[in-house]
Design a protein around this motif. Structure first.
Motif, PDB file in Angstrom:
ATOM      1  N   PRO A 245      -6.109  12.151   3.011  1.00  0.00           N
ATOM      2  CA  PRO A 245      -7.419  12.110   3.686  1.00  0.00           C
ATOM      3  C   PRO A 245      -8.583  11.820   2.755  1.00  0.00           C
ATOM      4  CG  PRO A 245      -6.113  13.932   4.530  1.00  0.00           C
ATOM      5  CD  PRO A 245      -5.350  13.374   3.368  1.00  0.00           C
ATOM      6  N   THR A 246      -8.408  12.076   1.456  1.00  0.00           N
ATOM      7  CA  THR A 246      -9.482  11.785   0.494  1.00  0.00           C
ATOM      8  C   THR A 246      -9.390  10.369  -0.062  1.00  0.00           C
ATOM      9  OG1 THR A 246      -8.243  12.490  -1.486  1.00  0.00           O
ATOM     10  CG2 THR A 246      -9.356  14.204  -0.190  1.00  0.00           C
ATOM     11  N   ALA A 247      -8.311   9.653   0.263  1.00  0.00           N
ATOM     12  CA  ALA A 247      -8.045   8.354  -0.360  1.00  0.00           C
ATOM     13  C   ALA A 247      -8.491   7.182   0.494  1.00  0.00           C
ATOM     14  CB  ALA A 247      -6.553   8.232  -0.670  1.00  0.00           C
ATOM     15  N   GLY A 248      -9.280   7.430   1.545  1.00  0.00           N
ATOM     16  CA  GLY A 248      -9.699   6.349   2.425  1.00  0.00           C
ATOM     17  C   GLY A 248     -10.383   5.200   1.703  1.00  0.00           C
ATOM     18  N   PRO A 249     -11.456   5.444   0.927  1.00  0.00           N
ATOM     19  CA  PRO A 249     -12.116   4.331   0.218  1.00  0.00           C
ATOM     20  C   PRO A 249     -11.196   3.621  -0.768  1.00  0.00           C
ATOM     21  CG  PRO A 249     -13.530   6.266   0.288  1.00  0.00           C
ATOM     22  CD  PRO A 249     -12.197   6.704   0.780  1.00  0.00           C
ATOM     23  N   ALA A 250     -10.364   4.371  -1.487  1.00  0.00           N
ATOM     24  CA  ALA A 250      -9.461   3.757  -2.465  1.00  0.00           C
ATOM     25  C   ALA A 250      -8.437   2.872  -1.769  1.00  0.00           C
ATOM     26  CB  ALA A 250      -8.764   4.840  -3.283  1.00  0.00           C
ATOM     27  N   LEU A 251      -7.873   3.347  -0.670  1.00  0.00           N
ATOM     28  CA  LEU A 251      -6.881   2.558   0.071  1.00  0.00           C
ATOM     29  C   LEU A 251      -7.512   1.331   0.722  1.00  0.00           C
ATOM     30  CD1 LEU A 251      -4.777   5.393   1.750  1.00  0.00           C
ATOM     31  CD2 LEU A 251      -4.024   3.826  -0.040  1.00  0.00           C
ATOM     32  N   THR A 252      -8.729   1.488   1.259  1.00  0.00           N
ATOM     33  CA  THR A 252      -9.406   0.353   1.885  1.00  0.00           C
ATOM     34  C   THR A 252      -9.702  -0.741   0.871  1.00  0.00           C
ATOM     35  OG1 THR A 252     -10.421   1.812   3.529  1.00  0.00           O
ATOM     36  CG2 THR A 252     -11.412  -0.355   3.223  1.00  0.00           C
TER      37      THR A 252
ATOM     38  N   LEU B 146       0.823  -1.208   0.000  1.00  0.00           N
ATOM     39  CA  LEU B 146       0.000   0.000   0.000  1.00  0.00           C
ATOM     40  C   LEU B 146       0.859   1.259   0.000  1.00  0.00           C
ATOM     41  CD1 LEU B 146      -3.003  -0.706   2.432  1.00  0.00           C
ATOM     42  CD2 LEU B 146      -3.071  -0.389  -0.046  1.00  0.00           C
ATOM     43  N   ILE B 147       1.901   1.274   0.817  1.00  0.00           N
ATOM     44  CA  ILE B 147       2.776   2.450   0.882  1.00  0.00           C
ATOM     45  C   ILE B 147       3.467   2.679  -0.461  1.00  0.00           C
ATOM     46  CG2 ILE B 147       4.868   3.381   1.932  1.00  0.00           C
ATOM     47  CD1 ILE B 147       4.037   1.981   4.532  1.00  0.00           C
ATOM     48  N   LEU B 148       4.020   1.631  -1.035  1.00  0.00           N
ATOM     49  CA  LEU B 148       4.732   1.774  -2.303  1.00  0.00           C
ATOM     50  C   LEU B 148       3.787   2.157  -3.438  1.00  0.00           C
ATOM     51  CD1 LEU B 148       7.202  -1.266  -2.120  1.00  0.00           C
ATOM     52  CD2 LEU B 148       7.664   1.141  -1.627  1.00  0.00           C
ATOM     53  N   ALA B 149       2.598   1.540  -3.473  1.00  0.00           N
ATOM     54  CA  ALA B 149       1.636   1.864  -4.527  1.00  0.00           C
ATOM     55  C   ALA B 149       1.149   3.303  -4.407  1.00  0.00           C
ATOM     56  CB  ALA B 149       0.454   0.896  -4.467  1.00  0.00           C
ATOM     57  N   THR B 150       0.949   3.769  -3.172  1.00  0.00           N
ATOM     58  CA  THR B 150       0.505   5.150  -2.967  1.00  0.00           C
ATOM     59  C   THR B 150       1.572   6.145  -3.416  1.00  0.00           C
ATOM     60  OG1 THR B 150      -0.863   4.475  -1.089  1.00  0.00           O
ATOM     61  CG2 THR B 150      -0.292   6.804  -1.248  1.00  0.00           C
ATOM     62  N   LEU B 151       2.825   5.898  -3.031  1.00  0.00           N
ATOM     63  CA  LEU B 151       3.903   6.808  -3.414  1.00  0.00           C
ATOM     64  C   LEU B 151       4.114   6.811  -4.931  1.00  0.00           C
ATOM     65  CD1 LEU B 151       6.506   6.034  -0.594  1.00  0.00           C
ATOM     66  CD2 LEU B 151       4.989   8.021  -0.774  1.00  0.00           C
ATOM     67  N   ALA B 152       4.112   5.618  -5.530  1.00  0.00           N
ATOM     68  CA  ALA B 152       4.320   5.543  -6.974  1.00  0.00           C
ATOM     69  C   ALA B 152       3.137   6.137  -7.734  1.00  0.00           C
ATOM     70  CB  ALA B 152       4.538   4.090  -7.395  1.00  0.00           C
ATOM     71  N   GLY B 153       1.910   5.855  -7.264  1.00  0.00           N
ATOM     72  CA  GLY B 153       0.738   6.420  -7.922  1.00  0.00           C
ATOM     73  C   GLY B 153       0.702   7.927  -7.836  1.00  0.00           C
ATOM     74  N   TYR B 154       1.083   8.468  -6.680  1.00  0.00           N
ATOM     75  CA  TYR B 154       1.135   9.926  -6.522  1.00  0.00           C
ATOM     76  C   TYR B 154       2.206  10.533  -7.403  1.00  0.00           C
ATOM     77  CZ  TYR B 154       2.130  14.452  -4.362  1.00  0.00           C
ATOM     78  OH  TYR B 154       2.366  15.782  -4.140  1.00  0.00           O
ATOM     79  N   GLY B 155       3.364   9.866  -7.469  1.00  0.00           N
ATOM     80  CA  GLY B 155       4.438  10.380  -8.309  1.00  0.00           C
ATOM     81  C   GLY B 155       4.058  10.398  -9.785  1.00  0.00           C
ATOM     82  N   LEU B 156       3.451   9.317 -10.268  1.00  0.00           N
ATOM     83  CA  LEU B 156       3.065   9.246 -11.676  1.00  0.00           C
ATOM     84  C   LEU B 156       1.895  10.168 -11.997  1.00  0.00           C
ATOM     85  CD1 LEU B 156       3.397   5.417 -12.350  1.00  0.00           C
ATOM     86  CD2 LEU B 156       4.866   7.244 -13.206  1.00  0.00           C
ATOM     87  N   ALA B 157       1.109  10.509 -11.000  1.00  0.00           N
ATOM     88  CA  ALA B 157      -0.009  11.418 -11.237  1.00  0.00           C
ATOM     89  C   ALA B 157       0.417  12.880 -11.205  1.00  0.00           C
ATOM     90  CB  ALA B 157      -1.105  11.190 -10.201  1.00  0.00           C
ATOM     91  N   SER B 158       1.500  13.198 -10.485  1.00  0.00           N
ATOM     92  CA  SER B 158       1.882  14.600 -10.292  1.00  0.00           C
ATOM     93  C   SER B 158       3.181  14.986 -10.976  1.00  0.00           C
ATOM     94  CB  SER B 158       2.012  14.891  -8.789  1.00  0.00           C
ATOM     95  OG  SER B 158       3.001  14.066  -8.197  1.00  0.00           O
ATOM     96  N   MET B 159       4.009  14.000 -11.362  1.00  0.00           N
ATOM     97  CA  MET B 159       5.291  14.319 -11.984  1.00  0.00           C
ATOM     98  C   MET B 159       5.101  14.954 -13.355  1.00  0.00           C
ATOM     99  SD  MET B 159       8.009  11.253 -11.172  1.00  0.00           S
ATOM    100  CE  MET B 159       7.109  10.165 -12.272  1.00  0.00           C
ATOM    101  N   ARG B 160       6.020  15.814 -13.718  1.00  0.00           N
ATOM    102  CA  ARG B 160       6.048  16.412 -15.049  1.00  0.00           C
ATOM    103  C   ARG B 160       7.341  15.976 -15.740  1.00  0.00           C
ATOM    104  NH1 ARG B 160       2.077  20.201 -15.627  1.00  0.00           N
ATOM    105  NH2 ARG B 160       1.090  20.943 -13.700  1.00  0.00           N
TER     106      ARG B 160
END
Length: 268
Positions: A182-189, A78-92
């Motif tokens: 805080p908005t990712a509760g349902p997705a993480l669960t 979960l930690i790795l997927a969250t960090l990688a997903g955030y990076g790929l969503a926000s990186m330029r």
């Protein structure tokens, strides 16, 4: 008629799900001499079939192994997927899309294609026949779906959230932890439940990479149990119920969050 059609469809769908469980439970309570148990409730329920299956197959240690593997995989993945997903969503970055495409190829990679190389690699580093022999490969194998899931979630959020955080002087880490998570509760669960279910039900990796039968997962132990009692349908049914009960209870406990996460992803 059209007014009641959706309700009828839901009833039929629920019946299609509940009927196999009821049939399995009914078979588990039949006498062990019954080779082809029917669907009727037995006149003398054999509750001892569950105790016999538990002691014969050693499900105590097998369920413990499944729990250790699942609880080892889920938090790290979960930690790795969250960090990688955030990076790929926000990186330029120019390579962001090709990198994501390469990562998605992992979703098409079957376990069977890598289990033999994994065996020799893990043996060379001394991890064979340990829980880490299953935990580490599973984390890698589950990453493509998890990254895709979390990237989709972060990209679906209003861009104004990150822009407002940037205006307030928040860096990437603070934006992730204080604004987006805080908005990712349902997705993480939902992702955590899927990870737990896939880890708990792991069969092939545990069978090949762990030689100690007591350290294998419950499904792999159930496979050996089937070979030993292939003709004893009531005992096999009791063993199957023992293996699937933790997953069913976990889903029932988190079902609202799970359904919310699924629907949230569907709407987005």
């Amino acid at each position: 008629m059209s007014k009641h059609l959706p309700r009828l469809v839901l009833i039929l769908a629920a019946a299609s799900v509940l009927f196999p469980f009821l049939a399995l439970f009914s078979a588990a309570l039949q006498p062990q001499t019954e080779l082809s148990p029917g669907l009727e409730w037995p006149s003398d329920p054999q509750w001892g079939n569950f105790a016999t299956a538990w002691t014969t197959a050693g499900f105590g240690s097998l369920l413990k192994s499944s729990a250790v593997i699942a609880l080892g995989v889920v938090p790290i993945a979960l930690i790795l997927a969250t960090l990688a997903g955030y990076g790929l969503a926000s990186m330029r970055l120019r390579v962001k899309e090709p990198l994501f495409a390469v990562l998605m190829l992992g979703m098409a990679l079957p376990y069977e294609a890598i289990v033999i190389p994994l065996y020799y690699d893990l043996r060379s580093v001394g991890l064979l026949n340990s829980y880490w022999a299953v935990i580490l490969p599973l984390i890698g194998l589950l990453m493509p779906f998890g990254v895709y899931w979390m990237r989709t979630h972060f990209e679906s959020l209003p861009q104004e959230l990150t822009e407002a955080a940037a205006v307030d002087g928040a860096g990437s880490w603070r934006t992730l932890t204080r604004v987006l998570l805080p908005t990712a509760g349902p997705a993480l669960t939902t992702l955590g439940l899927l990870y737990f279910m896939w880890s708990w039900n792991q069969f092939l990796l545990a069978l090949v990479l762990i030689q100690n039968p007591a350290m294998r997962t419950a499904p792999s132990g159930l496979g050996k149990f089937v070979q030993q009692f292939g003709q004893n349908i009531p005992l096999l049914s009791a063993g199957t119920i023992i293996v699937i009960t933790p997953i069913v209870l976990l889903y029932l406990f988190f079902q609202r969050h799970f359904i919310k996460g699924i629907l949230q992803g569907a709407v987005k």
